[in-house]
Design an enzyme around this catalytic site. Structure first.
Site, PDB file in Angstrom:
ATOM      1  N   ILE A  57       0.745  -1.543   0.143  1.00 19.33           N
ATOM      2  CA  ILE A  57       0.069  -0.007  -0.024  1.00 19.33           C
ATOM      3  C   ILE A  57       0.610   1.313   0.141  1.00 19.33           C
ATOM      4  O   ILE A  57       1.485   1.380   0.898  1.00 19.33           O
ATOM      5  CB  ILE A  57      -1.258  -0.185   0.895  1.00 19.33           C
ATOM      6  CG1 ILE A  57      -1.941   1.217   1.001  1.00 19.33           C
ATOM      7  CG2 ILE A  57      -0.023  -0.109   2.847  1.00 19.33           C
ATOM      8  CD1 ILE A  57      -3.376   1.116   2.164  1.00 19.33           C
ATOM      9  N   SER A  58       0.816   1.540  -0.998  1.00 16.91           N
ATOM     10  CA  SER A  58       1.992   2.999  -0.922  1.00 16.91           C
ATOM     11  C   SER A  58       1.888   4.086   0.294  1.00 16.91           C
ATOM     12  O   SER A  58       1.100   4.589   1.010  1.00 16.91           O
ATOM     13  CB  SER A  58       1.383   3.692  -2.238  1.00 16.91           C
ATOM     14  OG  SER A  58       0.858   2.991  -3.361  1.00 16.91           O
ATOM     15  N   GLN A  59       3.103   4.729   0.499  1.00 16.02           N
ATOM     16  CA  GLN A  59       3.194   5.853   1.580  1.00 16.02           C
ATOM     17  C   GLN A  59       1.923   6.665   1.299  1.00 16.02           C
ATOM     18  O   GLN A  59       2.195   7.389  -0.232  1.00 16.02           O
ATOM     19  CB  GLN A  59       4.096   5.860   1.214  1.00 16.02           C
ATOM     20  CG  GLN A  59       4.510   7.311   2.003  1.00 16.02           C
ATOM     21  CD  GLN A  59       6.247   8.212   2.103  1.00 16.02           C
ATOM     22  OE1 GLN A  59       7.411   7.589   0.317  1.00 16.02           O
ATOM     23  NE2 GLN A  59       6.372   8.935   2.092  1.00 16.02           N
TER      24      GLN A  59
END
Ligand code: SAM
EC number: 2.1.1.77
Length: 222
Positions: free
Chosen positions: A69-71
């Site tokens: 899950i992206s930053q």
């Protein structure tokens, strides 16, 4: 609109979400609509329960299948560049956990999303459904877009591409925006392409990021 089951509305997480929003503002995110969407979406529900205590740190987290899950900063920056307005059709390539799709729903967009890993696709669909977000999701190679629903007002690619996939450019509406990280497998710069007229485009470049690779026919070879 939301069915906040599974402790999604837990006050402990609400406070952490607010702290995260404050941090993103400090880091330069200016679009208040984006910040308020981040304040609404329970990121901890999109990660494994063993990781939920880290869900409101500004960092990427594993979601299985060697994906992340992206930053939050990256999600916020891409969403800001996308300039999605209520009612617009938005295509996301790389559903992952479904978090970015939920943020786009909070902006009032009509959301389409494509993921290549079956397990992630299924998990994201059930998380989004459980939270009450209505999203059209597809299992497949997103480097070719999703022609059945084209054209889109905005397209966001959440994995790093070697080049801008031409099918995605073709599937943009006039005034449409494509936000895609492009570069090597180690580092990519954020590129925004705006379709000014039928065959006229503006290309802008933003700062660099590190994404997992976009794997597919018009991306990296798997
Ligand atoms: N947007 C996601 C979220 O909110 O959790 C994070 C995305 S993760 C950084 C990138 C995702 O892109 C991974 O789930 C990966 O499997 C997916 N991906 C990579 N290549 C793809 C392709 N050709 N088509 C669709 N999905 C792809």
């Amino acid at each position: 609109m939301l069915n906040w089951g599974s402790g999604a509305n837990n006050p402990k997480f609400k406070q952490r979400r607010q702290n995260l929003v404050d941090k993103l503002r400090d880091k330069g995110i200016e679009d208040e609509r984006v910040l308020s969407a981040i304040n609404m979406v329970p990121r901890h529900v999109f990660v494994d329960t063993a990781l939920e205590d880290r869900a409101y740190k500004d960092s990427a987290l594993p979601i299985g299948k060697k994906q992340t899950i992206s930053q939050p900063y990256t999600v916020a920056r891409q969403t800001e560049l996308l300039e999605a307005k209520p009612g617009e059709k938005v295509l996301e390539i790389g559903t992952g956990s479904g978090y970015q799709a939920a943020i786009l729903c909070e902006l009032g967009a009509e959301v389409y999303t494509v993921e290549r890993h079956k397990k992630l696709y299924e998990k994201a669909r059930s998380t989004l459904r459980e939270l009450g977000y209505s999203v059209q999701a597809k299992l497949g190679d997103g480097t070719k877009g999703w022609s059945a629903y084209a054209p889109y007002d905005a397209i966001v690619v959440t994995a790093g591409a070697p080049v801008v996939p031409d099918d995605l450019v073709d599937q943009l509406n006039v005034n449409g925006r494509l936000v895609v990280p492009v570069g090597s497998e180690e580092r990519q710069e954020m590129v925004r392409i705006i379709k000014i007229r039928k065959d006229e485009f503006e290309r802008e470049r933003y700062s660099s990021f590190k994404f997992v690779p976009l794997i597919g026919e018009k991306g990296w070879k798997g």
